[in-house]
Enzyme design. Structure first.
Site, PDB file in Angstrom:
ATOM      1  CG  HIS A 303      -2.193   1.153   1.317  1.00  0.00           C
ATOM      2  ND1 HIS A 303      -1.966   2.331   1.107  1.00  0.00           N
ATOM      3  CD2 HIS A 303      -3.228   0.605   0.631  1.00  0.00           C
ATOM      4  CE1 HIS A 303      -3.253   2.895   1.128  1.00  0.00           C
ATOM      5  NE2 HIS A 303      -3.920   1.955   0.638  1.00  0.00           N
ATOM      6  CG  ASP A 360      -8.323  -4.584  -2.964  1.00  0.00           C
ATOM      7  OD1 ASP A 360      -7.660  -3.632  -2.985  1.00  0.00           O
ATOM      8  OD2 ASP A 360      -9.475  -4.317  -2.994  1.00  0.00           O
TER       9      ASP A 360
END
Ligand code: SDX
Length: 425
Positions: A303, A360
């Protein structure tokens, strides 16, 4: 006021330093070019803030996420509904009972799309990706609802986006399976309505599983906003030209589609399926990921902001076990996901790069348990992110000092040269 000094060609320049309510510090460089003639260069915006915002706060190092100051963990543990959190993000406060009842009534009554829009579905091939349908239908809503820059009502348009997005999404699924469209019921919650519109048939009553309704409510809340991510920045960028809300949200849907962003949840399930198909060999897959010659990434990991565990992934990992147990489903993908996480979190390649599971990584297993096909996973992310996109578009719209977004560049192309007519080339 605190300032930052820049020394360029022996000259010293000072720029104001701003601090946010959580003590994030930024150097205001709006006057840099007029003062020095130079610009900053920051491809991917690794160190560049595009705005001040009061909607969501993320501390990537500590794994903190708050919506309008409320920690995501408290919201997830509460009985809050997705439409309640949508109201919070968009209007800045938790709705009173009266505000909530009116908001919910408007969201359910406006769930229907104009009957003329049903004809649009006839033009799409059966295998059209539902994100293509969602983005084009979202933009088309501007043909039916007057833009707030043209005298339309912004709050009315906000309700249209939220209320109709789930209907368009469910209809795009029905189109893909050749099933009849199921119309929303005003008596159901947002997640229950969506599940019913997805899986009911006119042949019999469809009872929504309360377990799946709760799980979908949580998934939508966890995706509701995430400050200046790629798709939200796109919505702000498009909205900054005074494009209408529907066109701006449609642009956000398109940005989210990419596999590095919202498309990752579909890429995670495809990755897990491949590993399950080759006997669940997680170790060799991780070895391929670490091999720089392979372009394979551990999808659902890493991320730009979180250099710690994504708090949303932590919440989902707990819930996915509970939901699968409650509905009596086992999913080999979940076992593979847990093995991958265990291997990655103890492997120096991931530790050194501070790569952790993101939102996700586990969401697809839950969507699958609900019977939602992988091609719809990114649409599910978009449904969740609608309130965040709207909130940021509104925040930009409401700020009297907002200006059109127009970044600069460093030109590296050809120097001036004389044009050559065709017969001389
Ligand atoms: C979302 O911004 C948001 O807030 C997004 C989001 C939201 O709610 O809106 O949180 C939703 O988009 C989550 C991210 C979903 N995407 C994925 O899961 C795709 C896989 N992840 C990566 O592609 C990547 O981690 C990104 C895109 C998420 C972040 O990219 P960055 O910040 O530009 O990081 P990078 O590509 O520069 O990677 C830094 C290093 C590189 O290695 P080196 O060149 O330093 O040797 O880490 C490596 C990368 O190769 N790396 C990975 C990896 N992610 C980064 N290696 C293997 N697998 C990965 N998943």
């Amino acid at each position: 006021m605190k300032t930052a000094k820049l020394i360029l060609d022996g000259k010293e320049y000072e720029f104001p330093v701003v601090a946010g309510s959580e003590n994030e510090v930024g150097i205001e460089i709006g006057a840099l070019r007029s003062k020095t003639g130079v610009i900053t260069l920051d491809p991917g915006y690794l160190s560049t803030g595009s705005c001040k915002s009061a909607i969501t706060f993320i501390d990537g190092d500590k794994g903190v996420l708050r919506y309008r100051g409320y920690p995501i963990e408290q919201i997830a543990e509460s009985s809050a509904t997705f439409s309640e959190i949508a109201y919070l993000l968009i209007y800045g406060h938790l709705p009173s009972t009266n505000e909530y009842d009116d908001w919910r009534r408007r969201l359910t009554l406006d769930s229907f799309i104009h009957e003329d829009m049903l004809k649009f579905f006839e033009g799409f091939p059966t295998n059209a990706h539902p994100m293509a349908i969602l983005s084009s239908m979202m933009s088309s809503l501007s043909a039916y609802h007057l833009d707030s820059f043209e005298g339309g009502d912004m709050d009315h348009n906000i309700v249209q986006v939220l209320a109709k997005a789930k209907t368009i999404a469910a209809f795009s699924y029905k189109k893909s399976v050749g099933g009849p469209f199921i119309y929303p019921l005003t008596t159901l919650s947002y997640p229950a309505n969506f599940l019913r519109m997805m899986f009911a048939t006119p042949a019999e009553e469809y009872v929504v599983s309360p377990v799946l309704e709760r799980a979908l409510n949580l998934l939508l809340i966890l995706h509701a906003d995430h400050e200046q991510n790629c798709s939200t920045s796109t919505v702000r960028m498009v909205g900054s030209s005074h494009a209408n809300l529907f066109a701006s949200i449609s642009a956000g849907i398109s940005a989210l589609w990419g596999p590095l962003h919202g498309g990752a949840n579909q890429a995670v399930i495809d990755m897990l399926d491949r590993i399950v198909a080759n006997g669940g060999d997680c170790k060799s897959f991780v070895a391929q990921v670490k091999d720089k010659k392979s372009s394979i990434r551990l999808m659902g990991f890493g991320h730009r902001v979180y250099k710690n565990y994504d708090p949303r992934a932590r919440i989902l990992k707990k819930v996915v076990d509970e939901v699968l147990t409650e509905i009596g489903v086992t999913d080999p993908r979940l076992d593979v996901a847990k093995q991958l996480e265990e291997i990655a979190l103890s492997d120096d390649y991931f530790i050194k790069r501070r790569l952790y599971p993101n939102v996700d990584f586990y969401s697809g297993t839950l969507y699958h348990a609900m019977g939602i096909p992988p091609q719809m996973f990114t649409v599910m992310f978009a449904l969740g992110r609608m309130p965040g996109w709207i909130a940021h578009w509104k925040e930009w719209h409401d700020d009297p000092n907002s200006r059109i977004h127009r970044p600069r560049q460093i030109y590296i192309g050809e120097e001036e040269r004389t044009f050559v007519p065709m017969d001389k080339r």
